[in-house]
Design an enzyme around this catalytic site. Structure first.
Site, PDB file in Angstrom:
ATOM      1  CG  HIS A   1      -1.709  -1.246   1.409  1.00  0.00           C
ATOM      2  ND1 HIS A   1      -2.957  -1.463   0.879  1.00  0.00           N
ATOM      3  CD2 HIS A   1      -1.371  -2.391   2.061  1.00  0.00           C
ATOM      4  CE1 HIS A   1      -3.370  -2.676   1.206  1.00  0.00           C
ATOM      5  NE2 HIS A   1      -2.427  -3.270   1.915  1.00  0.00           N
TER       6      HIS A   1
ATOM      7  CB  SER B   1      13.854  22.620 -15.010  1.00  0.00           C
ATOM      8  OG  SER B   1      13.097  23.814 -15.087  1.00  0.00           O
TER       9      SER B   1
END
Ligand code: ARG
Length: 494
Positions: free
Chosen positions: A150, A271
């Protein structure tokens, strides 16, 4: 002479352009030429076509270009090739090329020939990715890291154990590719349009010349079936689903939040605005391409659904999805192999993440069962309550155990006690993994033999791959020898 014949008075240019498969025929053009050679060799061998005619046709085929001619008015490469032959040799000679064959068996054969290569290419990519996983496991495998369920820390494992899990999933992909190969590697030739042909060509020898291991036995099945295409796309999809899960972990793990791995600069991008950024773009695109490949599977399957037998032009619409799926999958797995081989696990922060997070709590429960005679459910309840108290009070679990266990355990049926040092020992992550007894588990002492087993599998799959590749190359050479032999007869006769 136009080989389309006089049956139709005219054809609309728009319709012709619409039904053309030229763009995707690029993928199969050279195989179409090879199929023509093998068929002509079969015709000559059977005495259905005279040697001078066969020889002239072979000479043409040996120098035929697999390029799609710009502005060609042909529906597909099959037609372009035959039209070119007729234009160059005359219809009295080249008019025998399509004696006893059809575009229907020819296209199915050519697709299978190209797909064989694509399957082997994808298999090579899977093995490359597996190899990169073994490399990382070899260098960093004994480091401890949290195993997740999970996406919550669950139990400590070794990094090697986690990487072997990915390796084994990819191993099933490689098994599937090998099995798929044997279903693809059958020749439809001799089926002609659908019913077979009265022209005496030996199907088995044509199949052999083209490197197939046998023939598709039913002629209608041979021209109608594309299940091998859907299967290939499904296998490619499965491999991509597996790759996407590894890619996703690289994306998560390389985030500051996890900080488990540093991807190499060579597999990252910067970036345009944020000077500090280093983005895991390769892994991202692999994750995305898994979706595109799945889309190809759905598209190809949808085209086939409920299509009546035998050949329909719908089949042509399914083929480009196959090529896109195979290409995306191969490219993705190869580049992911590079990103994986060069990634640097940050073993310190992985180890830190397992040190104080209670993820060994089940060891404490098991200890209570073995040493204190509680049932597992009782022990589970006791430890669960201790973990809650530890979190609420901001006190470490071993301390909480020494101070609260007697009170908590008596609530659950039996008063027991453990001192802090013992509980610290029982909860230690290294002790946790080292006490794992089940085969296939995360015990570090299993790594060496687990790795060796996988290395052997990889070596034998690589041998298999190279054997299949050399078989194909040998059959190509044989076809070329047979064709050139026949082509040379023209000179000696004329
Ligand atoms: N271009 C076709 C394809 O890709 C080749 C077979 C055409 N057959 C036909 N009967 N029109 O499937």
């Amino acid at each position: 002479m136009d080989i389309r014949g006089p049956r139709l008075k005219k054809q609309s240019d728009a319709a012709l352009e619409f039904i053309s498969s030229m763009a995707s025929d690029r993928e199969i053009a050279r195989h179409v030429i090879a199929v023509n050679m093998a068929h002509m060799a079969g015709l000559v061998r059977a005495g259905e076509v005279g040697r001078p005619t066969g020889s002239a046709c072979m000479k043409f085929l040996l120098s035929a270009s697999p390029d799609i001619r710009p502005g060609s008015k042909a529906e597909d490469f099959h037609q372009q090739l035959e039209q070119d032959a007729v234009d160059s040799l005359g219809v009295e000679t080249a008019g025998f090329l399509n004696f006893g064959k059809s575009r229907n068996d020819q296209v199915a054969t050519a697709i299978r020939m190209e797909l064989r290569l694509r399957v082997l290419d994808l298999l090579g990519a899977v093995l490359e990715l597996q190899d990169s996983l073994l490399g990382v496991a070899h260098r960093y495998g004994s480091s401890l890291m949290p195993g997740y369920t999970h996406l919550q820390r669950a139990q400590p494992v070794t990094l090697a154990h986690h990487l072997f899990a990915h390796f084994d999933a990819l191993g099933r992909d490689s098994d599937r590719l090998v099995q798929l190969y044997s279903r693809v590697n059958l020749s439809p030739m001799g089926a002609a349009a659908l019913a077979g042909t009265s022209v005496g060509v030996d199907r088995d020898s044509v199949a052999e010349l083209l490197g197939f291991s046998g023939t598709v036995r039913n002629s209608i099945d041979a021209v109608s079936s594309r299940d091998f295409m859907v299967e290939a796309t499904a296998v490619a999809t499965m491999a991509m689903l597996d790759a996407s899960r590894l890619a996703e972990e690289q994306i998560l793990w390389s985030s500051k939040e996890f900080g488990f791995v540093e991807l190499d600069d060579s597999y990252s991008a910067s970036s345009s605005i944020m000077p500090q950024k280093k983005n895991p773009v390769v892994s991202e695109l692999v994750r995305a391409k898994a979706g595109s490949v799945l889309g190809c599977l759905v598209a190809a399957a949808a085209v086939l659904k409920a299509m009546p037998y035998s050949y329909n032009l719908d089949l042509q619409e399914a083929t480009p999805h196959l090529w896109r799926a195979m290409e995306d999958a191969s490219r993705s797995l190869k580049v992911l192999a590079g990103a994986t081989a060069t990634m640097r696990p940050l073993t310190g922060s992985m180890a830190k993440a397992v040190a104080h997070d209670d993820s060994t709590a089940v060891a404490l429960a098991n200890h209570l069962v073995k040493s204190q005679g509680l049932s597992f459910r009782q022990a589970h309840a006791i430890v669960g309550e201790l973990v809650r108290l530890s979190a609420e009070g901001g006190v470490s679990l071993p301390e909480t155990v020494s101070s609260q266990l007697p009170r908590v355990s008596s609530k659950h049926g039996k008063r027991v006690a453990i001192d802090e040092a013992t509980s610290r020992q029982v909860l230690d992550p290294l002790r946790f993994v080292s006490s794992i007894a089940t085969s296939g588990g995360a015990n570090p002492s299993f790594i060496r033999s687990d790795a060796a087993k996988r290395r052997r599998e990889l070596t034998s799959n690589r041998a298999r791959l190279s054997e299949l590749g050399s078989q194909l190359r040998a059959s190509q050479e044989r076809l070329l020898r047979v064709s050139s032999g026949l082509a040379r007869e023209v000179k000696t006769k004329s």
